[in-house]
Motif scaffolding. Structure first.
Motif, PDB file in Angstrom:
ATOM      1  N   ILE A  20       0.855  -1.130  -0.033  1.00  0.00           N
ATOM      2  CA  ILE A  20       0.110  -0.083  -0.091  1.00  0.00           C
ATOM      3  C   ILE A  20       0.829   1.269  -0.086  1.00  0.00           C
ATOM      4  O   ILE A  20       1.688   1.402   1.015  1.00  0.00           O
ATOM      5  CB  ILE A  20      -1.049   0.102   1.195  1.00  0.00           C
ATOM      6  N   TYR A  21       0.657   2.017  -0.988  1.00  0.00           N
ATOM      7  CA  TYR A  21       1.225   3.358  -0.932  1.00  0.00           C
ATOM      8  C   TYR A  21       0.628   4.481  -0.311  1.00  0.00           C
ATOM      9  O   TYR A  21      -0.606   4.746  -0.538  1.00  0.00           O
ATOM     10  CB  TYR A  21       1.737   3.917  -2.402  1.00  0.00           C
ATOM     11  N   ARG A  22       1.276   5.019   0.611  1.00  0.00           N
ATOM     12  CA  ARG A  22       0.440   6.024   1.545  1.00  0.00           C
ATOM     13  C   ARG A  22       1.382   7.556   1.362  1.00  0.00           C
ATOM     14  O   ARG A  22       1.207   8.231   2.401  1.00  0.00           O
ATOM     15  CB  ARG A  22       0.634   5.688   2.994  1.00  0.00           C
ATOM     16  N   ILE A  29      -2.884   0.359  -4.112  1.00  0.00           N
ATOM     17  CA  ILE A  29      -2.714  -0.851  -3.480  1.00  0.00           C
ATOM     18  C   ILE A  29      -1.987  -1.950  -4.735  1.00  0.00           C
ATOM     19  O   ILE A  29      -2.557  -1.488  -5.963  1.00  0.00           O
ATOM     20  CB  ILE A  29      -3.906  -1.212  -3.131  1.00  0.00           C
ATOM     21  N   ARG A  30      -1.295  -2.550  -4.277  1.00  0.00           N
ATOM     22  CA  ARG A  30      -0.880  -3.652  -5.357  1.00  0.00           C
ATOM     23  C   ARG A  30      -0.983  -5.080  -4.338  1.00  0.00           C
ATOM     24  O   ARG A  30      -0.307  -5.090  -3.463  1.00  0.00           O
ATOM     25  CB  ARG A  30       0.516  -3.598  -5.840  1.00  0.00           C
ATOM     26  N   VAL A  73       6.480  -1.879  -5.905  1.00  0.00           N
ATOM     27  CA  VAL A  73       5.606  -2.926  -6.719  1.00  0.00           C
ATOM     28  C   VAL A  73       4.873  -1.968  -7.683  1.00  0.00           C
ATOM     29  O   VAL A  73       4.043  -1.383  -7.431  1.00  0.00           O
ATOM     30  CB  VAL A  73       4.644  -3.575  -5.955  1.00  0.00           C
ATOM     31  N   GLU A  74       5.429  -1.939  -8.808  1.00  0.00           N
ATOM     32  CA  GLU A  74       4.620  -1.361  -9.989  1.00  0.00           C
ATOM     33  C   GLU A  74       4.110  -2.526 -11.124  1.00  0.00           C
ATOM     34  O   GLU A  74       3.105  -3.003 -10.443  1.00  0.00           O
ATOM     35  CB  GLU A  74       5.639  -0.262 -10.945  1.00  0.00           C
ATOM     36  N   ALA A  75       4.682  -2.712 -12.035  1.00  0.00           N
ATOM     37  CA  ALA A  75       4.083  -3.957 -12.761  1.00  0.00           C
ATOM     38  C   ALA A  75       4.803  -4.995 -12.220  1.00  0.00           C
ATOM     39  O   ALA A  75       5.875  -5.098 -11.670  1.00  0.00           O
ATOM     40  CB  ALA A  75       4.514  -3.776 -14.314  1.00  0.00           C
ATOM     41  N   ILE A  76       4.113  -6.124 -12.083  1.00  0.00           N
ATOM     42  CA  ILE A  76       4.491  -7.418 -11.707  1.00  0.00           C
ATOM     43  C   ILE A  76       5.998  -7.866 -12.162  1.00  0.00           C
ATOM     44  O   ILE A  76       6.551  -8.646 -11.815  1.00  0.00           O
ATOM     45  CB  ILE A  76       3.346  -8.529 -11.381  1.00  0.00           C
TER      46      ILE A  76
END
Length: 297
Positions: A20-22, A29-30, A73-76
């Motif tokens: 989770i990016y805060r 979320i990824r 985590v951008e692209a898996i």
């Protein structure tokens, strides 16, 4: 006769990694399921119980979580490459690494007509997948999807097939066609806009399924794979697996009702399973790109 140890690998399967990016009021979320597998001179662990060369699977798990924070985590596909490169290049004596990832999609909750900043609903469509292999022969990335459920109510036929004394199936020129598609595609480059390409491939496959007057599910898979290769020159091959989710017209005549293809029973099994690989005739060698570990991607 001698008994020898064949191919082997070991790792940590199904690490549930949620990032989770805060960084702002609007969170992102990824949601991933990450499996790792390492290859190398691990024969002593199998033959003698000698763990000298064995990086614990628990360490592999910890690395996945640590990289979710430090690398993001951008692209898996990019996340898998980061993990695989680390294990091969930074950990002796690892010679090869296989990373398999499932991604579960979420969409933002809408409250009073406005997207909410930190609440999501699980999206019920396909699961995105990626399989990354890094070893001495190179780097291999396989993107994919599974559980993409498609159905069209017409535009599908099945006739002119081989028959024998056990054949009861009737020919049809208008049927429901449905499947739960599994697709994987092998890249020839790692310089790719992973998310954009994924969205484009999904659009292409859905379009081919919808618009082709299909004489067989086999024909539909061929058109899907060919269209993807025509659109993306850096994809070498596409593997497709499609169970034929049969829908049979219900006989309503006992109730004095006509049923001109309007009411069906959806049969979950048995089912036809159609598989195909569509590839370029000059596709580079796949190496260990298709050698699975957990088998999730």
């Amino acid at each position: 006769m001698a008994i020898i140890l064949g191919d082997n690998q070991y790792g940590k399967a199904e690490n549930r990694v949620v990032r989770i990016y805060r960084d702002s009021a609007r969170h992102e979320i990824r949601d991933l399921n990450v499996s790792t597998a390492l290859r190398g001179p691990f024969q002593p662990a199998y033959l003698e119980g000698n763990q000298t060369n064995v990086l614990p699977t628990d360490t592999q798990k910890n690395t996945a979580f640590a990289f979710a924070k430090s690398k993001g985590v951008e692209a898996i596909e990019a996340f898998g490459l980061e993990l695989a490169r680390h294990f091969v290049h930074d950990v002796d004596p690892v010679e090869g690494a296989r990373i398999e990832i499932e991604e579960y999609a979420w969409e933002r909750a809408v409250v009073d007509g406005v997207e909410h900043d930190h609440t999501w609903l699980r999206k019920g469509q396909e699961i995105r997948t990626a399989a990354i292999t890094v070893d001495a022969s190179g780097e291999y990335v396989v993107g994919g999807l599974k559980d993409l459920v498609l159905l069209k109510s017409t535009g599908s036929e099945f006739a002119g097939f081989l028959t024998d004394e056990y054949t009861t199936l009737q020919e049809t020129h208008d049927r429901v066609m449905a499947t739960s598609l599994v697709a994987q595609w092998r890249f020839t480059s790692t310089d790719v806009d992973w998310d954009d390409v994924y969205a484009g491939i999904k659009r292409i496959m859905v379009k081919e399924f919808a618009t082709l007057q299909s004489l067989a599910l086999q024909q539909t898979l061929w058109h899907m794979g060919r269209a993807v290769l025509e659109a993306y020159p850096f994809i070498a091959e596409v593997k497709l697996k499609a169970p034929n989710k049969h829908h049979f017209v219900v006989d309503l005549s006992p109730f004095e009702l006509e049923n001109p293809g309007e009411v069906f029973i959806a049969a979950d099994r048995p089912y036809g399973l159609i598989e195909a690989t569509v590839l370029r005739d000059d596709a580079p060698p796949a190496g260990d790109a298709w050698r699975i570990s957990a088998g999730l991607a």
